[in-house]
Design an enzyme around this catalytic site. Structure first.
Site, short mmCIF file in Angstrom:
data_model
loop_
_atom_site.label_atom_id
_atom_site.label_comp_id
_atom_site.label_asym_id
_atom_site.label_seq_id
_atom_site.Cartn_x
_atom_site.Cartn_y
_atom_site.Cartn_z
N ARG A 28 0.86 -1.18 0.00
CA ARG A 28 0.00 0.00 0.00
C ARG A 28 0.89 1.22 0.00
O ARG A 28 1.60 1.48 0.97
CB ARG A 28 -0.89 0.00 1.25
CG ARG A 28 -1.85 1.18 1.33
CD ARG A 28 -2.99 1.00 0.35
NE ARG A 28 -4.08 1.92 0.64
CZ ARG A 28 -4.41 2.97 -0.12
NH1 ARG A 28 -3.69 3.24 -1.21
NH2 ARG A 28 -5.45 3.71 0.19
N GLY A 29 0.87 1.96 -1.10
CA GLY A 29 1.81 3.04 -1.29
C GLY A 29 1.84 4.06 -0.18
O GLY A 29 2.92 4.44 0.30
N ASP A 31 1.24 3.79 2.87
CA ASP A 31 1.77 3.26 4.13
C ASP A 31 3.29 3.09 4.11
O ASP A 31 3.96 3.41 5.11
CB ASP A 31 1.13 1.89 4.43
CG ASP A 31 -0.30 2.02 4.91
OD1 ASP A 31 -0.75 3.16 5.13
OD2 ASP A 31 -0.98 0.97 5.03
N THR A 32 3.84 2.54 3.02
CA THR A 32 5.24 2.08 3.07
C THR A 32 6.12 2.48 1.89
O THR A 32 7.31 2.16 1.90
CB THR A 32 5.28 0.54 3.17
OG1 THR A 32 4.74 -0.02 1.97
CG2 THR A 32 4.49 0.04 4.36
N ARG A 33 5.56 3.17 0.89
CA ARG A 33 6.35 3.41 -0.33
C ARG A 33 7.67 4.13 -0.04
O ARG A 33 8.73 3.75 -0.54
CB ARG A 33 5.53 4.21 -1.34
CG ARG A 33 6.37 4.63 -2.57
CD ARG A 33 5.59 5.43 -3.60
NE ARG A 33 4.73 4.57 -4.38
CZ ARG A 33 3.41 4.60 -4.35
NH1 ARG A 33 2.79 5.47 -3.54
NH2 ARG A 33 2.68 3.79 -5.08
N GLY A 61 1.30 6.04 -19.49
CA GLY A 61 0.28 5.85 -20.52
C GLY A 61 -0.20 4.43 -20.65
O GLY A 61 -1.19 4.18 -21.33
N GLU A 95 -4.47 -7.19 -6.75
CA GLU A 95 -3.12 -7.76 -6.84
C GLU A 95 -3.03 -9.05 -6.04
O GLU A 95 -2.51 -10.07 -6.51
CB GLU A 95 -2.07 -6.77 -6.30
CG GLU A 95 -1.70 -5.64 -7.20
CD GLU A 95 -0.61 -4.78 -6.58
OE1 GLU A 95 -0.34 -3.72 -7.15
OE2 GLU A 95 -0.04 -5.17 -5.55
#
Length: 664
Positions: A28-29, A31-33, A61, A95
């Site tokens: 989850r971006g 949260d942890t990216r 794109g 995912e």
């Protein structure tokens, strides 16, 4: 730390599949990216693991969902970072559902990471996960099956062995996960080593020599001539055992890297494997200090491939104190003396393949099978014999001949007899180029004249020609250019014989031929009766010739009348002349530079030794017709070796007057 739940293993019945990525990172971006996932991505990259994460790999794109699905299908592992807000993202849940499908259908390996969440909350969908799914059901109320599939996927992933961030230092957790993935990944990767054929036993021998599992620090040397398979053996062992070490590094092509970029570059490459920044290395001393301090408490595996200078060992693996208990260092080299100098006690000499192994290996390249195709057996045996079992030559020639018809094979095999393959020579000459000028001269003499000759007699000849041969031949042996083997004479007495691989002999002779390809008289050495005949026919100047040796014919035959009434031109630099078994009456202008003259069965009654400045130190004219050697002039130093045949009283008296005469 890894949880107590058992490790996940894929079904052994799933078929092998192609892949693009080693690892797919699902997270989850928000949260942890920029934190945990970013550090994990970097740690995996440092270990050579190819990752996919959506913010790094997708092109602008493109339809992201399609690219993500394909990336999951083409990955070997999926690392799922289950953070507090993971289930609040439909994208993450899609995912996850695809990851579970690929696990069941394609054998994808799943590694769950419970980051800031309780594994029980994930498994039973409590806490933030309960809230997230309530909102998902409200959002997709009309598609309850979709939400149900997400729940099922989450439950399946949560029961797998995973990593819990609770009470863990993040840096330690990241490194542990990356090492775990690396360890599980290595056995699944296709080996870069092709079918080993005869190498398998050599790999086993070296592995046994290394004593993997003992707590001592051990250096192992793998030594042999160029192209014999040293790197192949080291690579096969490295791939088989690297997962047993905390840090592993294969430093390939050290000689070549040092020639272009220096040893400091190699220290920096090694530093990257131990997570030391390149900018930390400003000089060799700093590099040595940092490498030692970084590795002295770690169990490491290091391969130093193609070492050709002791300074490389000193700066990359100084001694056992540099490494932690259980560490292993493998060194491949063409120079045994380097291993002795660095006190490497455990060494393994790699020998060429035997005929059976060589034929199988050659056929794997020439026919993509273990045996020759019909109509190619005899030519295959001829090529194998030409290579002398050298794996490099077998590979080069087998690949070159693959797919060619019989007539092309005949042409290629015929060409090999006169023109050595350039790729093979390029590898072999590396050892030659490292020699000094005297060592080169002795190597060429052995290649042209003395292969298969008794070592003591060759040493004696070199000494009489002004060389210091013992140390120089030792260097040739240590650099895998010359070997010594034992033979037994007719009296069953053992003696040492100088030998070298046929391709090394061919290389040496080719160097001499290239001195003047079209005019033998302008070469430093002559050994071919055809080249000698051409020189006499052309009557060219021979000021560059240093040695002439006719090879023995054998079977009691002679060179009869081949050059009758021919006159040798002036050979002003000639030092060694061997006309054994030449039964032709030829006219020779023997120069004063000549040191050694051999002419068994000489048909002449006299030799034109008329110059008072002769440097002759040995004459060997056994079973000849000589009755007079010179006309009253004293030779400065004269050795008579096995002198026999009819001698006039005057000749005998003349020898008695030589104060320096020694009989052998």
């Amino acid at each position: 730390m890894e949880s107590a739940i058992g490790r996940v293993s894929s079904s052994p019945f799933l078929p092998p599949r192609s892949w693009t990525y080693h690892v797919f990172l699902s997270f989850r971006g928000q949260d942890t990216r920029k934190g945990f996932t970013d550090h994990l991505y970097a740690s995996l990259q440092r270990k050579g693991i190819t990752n996919f994460r959506d913010d790094m790999n997708l092109e602008r794109g493109e339809v992201i969902s399609h690219e993500l699905l394909r990336a999951i299908e083409e990955s070997m592992f999926a690392v799922v970072v289950l953070s507090p807000n993971y289930a609040s993202s439909p994208w993450c849940l899609d995912e996850l559902q695809k990851i579970v499908e690929c696990k069941n259908n394609l054998g994808l390996q799943i590694v769950p990471v419970f980051y800031g969440v309780d594994p029980c909350d994930v498994r039973h969908q409590k806490g933030t996960f309960e809230d997230a799914f309530r909102k998902q059901e409200e959002r997709f109320g009309g598609d309850s099956e979709k939400v149900k599939r997400w729940r099922d996927a989450l439950i399946q992933v949560a029961i797998y062995s995973g990593w819990d961030s609770k009470n863990q230092h993040e840096a330690t957790l990241v490194e542990s996960i990356a090492q775990h993935v690396h360890t599980r990944l290595i056995p699944k990767l296709p080996s870069c080593i092709e079918n080993l054929f005869g190498m398998a036993s050599r790999v086993e021998d070296v592995t046994t020599l290394m004593c993997i599992g003992l707590s001592d620090v051990r250096f192992t040397g793998i030594w042999g001539m160029g192209g014999v398979g040293k790197t192949t053996i080291a690579r096969a062992i490295y791939e088989a055992i690297e997962d047993q070490f905390q840090i592993s590094c294969f430093l390939a092509n050290i000689r070549e890297t040092c020639e272009t970029n220096g040893i400091l570059q190699l220290q920096k490459i090694l530093g990257e494997h131990i997570h030391v920044s390149r900018c930390t290395f400003s000089n060799l001393y700093d590099g040595m200090r940092i490498i030692r301090n970084s590795l002295c408490n770690k169990k490491v595996l290091i391969v130093l491939d193609d070492v050709n200078d002791v300074s490389q060992l000193e700066n990359l693996a100084g001694n056992q104190d540099w490494f932690g208990p259980g560490s292993r260092v493998m060194i491949t080299t063409r120079d045994m003396h380097l291993l002795k100098t660095h006190e490497v006690c455990d060494t393994y000499e790699v020998e060429c393949l035997d005929k059976r192994e060589a034929l199988r290996f050659f056929c794997s390249k020439a026919f993509k099978r273990d045996v020759p195709e019909e109509g190619y057996l005899e030519m295959s045996h001829e090529v194998v014999k030409y290579t002398g079992g050298l794996p490099l030559a077998l590979k080069v020639l087998g690949s070159y001949l693959y797919g060619r018809n019989v007539s092309a094979w005949h042409s290629a095999v015929k060409k090999l007899r006169s023109v050595p393959d350039a790729k093979i020579l390029e590898t072999l000459r590396i050892s030659y180029d490292s020699l000094d000028s005297m060592q080169m001269e002795i190597f060429l003499d052995i290649a042209c004249f003395f292969k298969g000759k008794p070592k003591d007699k060759v040493l004696d000849l070199f000494e009489k020609r002004g060389y210091n041969p013992q140390i120089e031949i030792d260097v040739l042996i240590e650099r895998s250019l010359v070997t010594v083997k034992q033979d037994i004479d007719v009296f069953k007495k053992k003696f040492d014989v100088l030998e070298m691989h046929d391709l090394l002999q061919e290389m040496g002779r080719n160097f001499v031929i290239q001195e003047s390809p079209n005019y033998p008289s302008k070469r430093s050495r002559l050994w071919s009766p055809e080249d000698l005949d051409l020189m006499l026919t052309q009557n060219k100047g021979t000021e560059t010739i240093q040695s002439i040796v006719l090879p023995p014919i054998g079977n009691g035959t002679y060179y009869v009348q081949r050059w009758r009434d021919k006159a040798f031109p002036n050979m002003s630099q000639l030092k060694f002349l061997n006309f054994d078994f030449l039964r032709a009456h030829i006219h020779i202008n023997i120069p004063s530079t000549l040191k050694v003259l051999h002419w068994e069965l000489c048909p002449l009654e006299t030799l034109p030794l008329v110059d008072q400045r002769y440097e002759l130190v040995e004459i060997k004219i056994s079973w000849s017709n000589i009755v007079q050697l010179w006309h009253g002039f004293k030779v400065r130093l004269f050795f008579l070796y096995k002198f026999s045949g009819a001698l006039s009283n005057s000749v005998t008296l003349a020898f008695k007057n030589l104060a320096s005469l020694t009989y052998f």
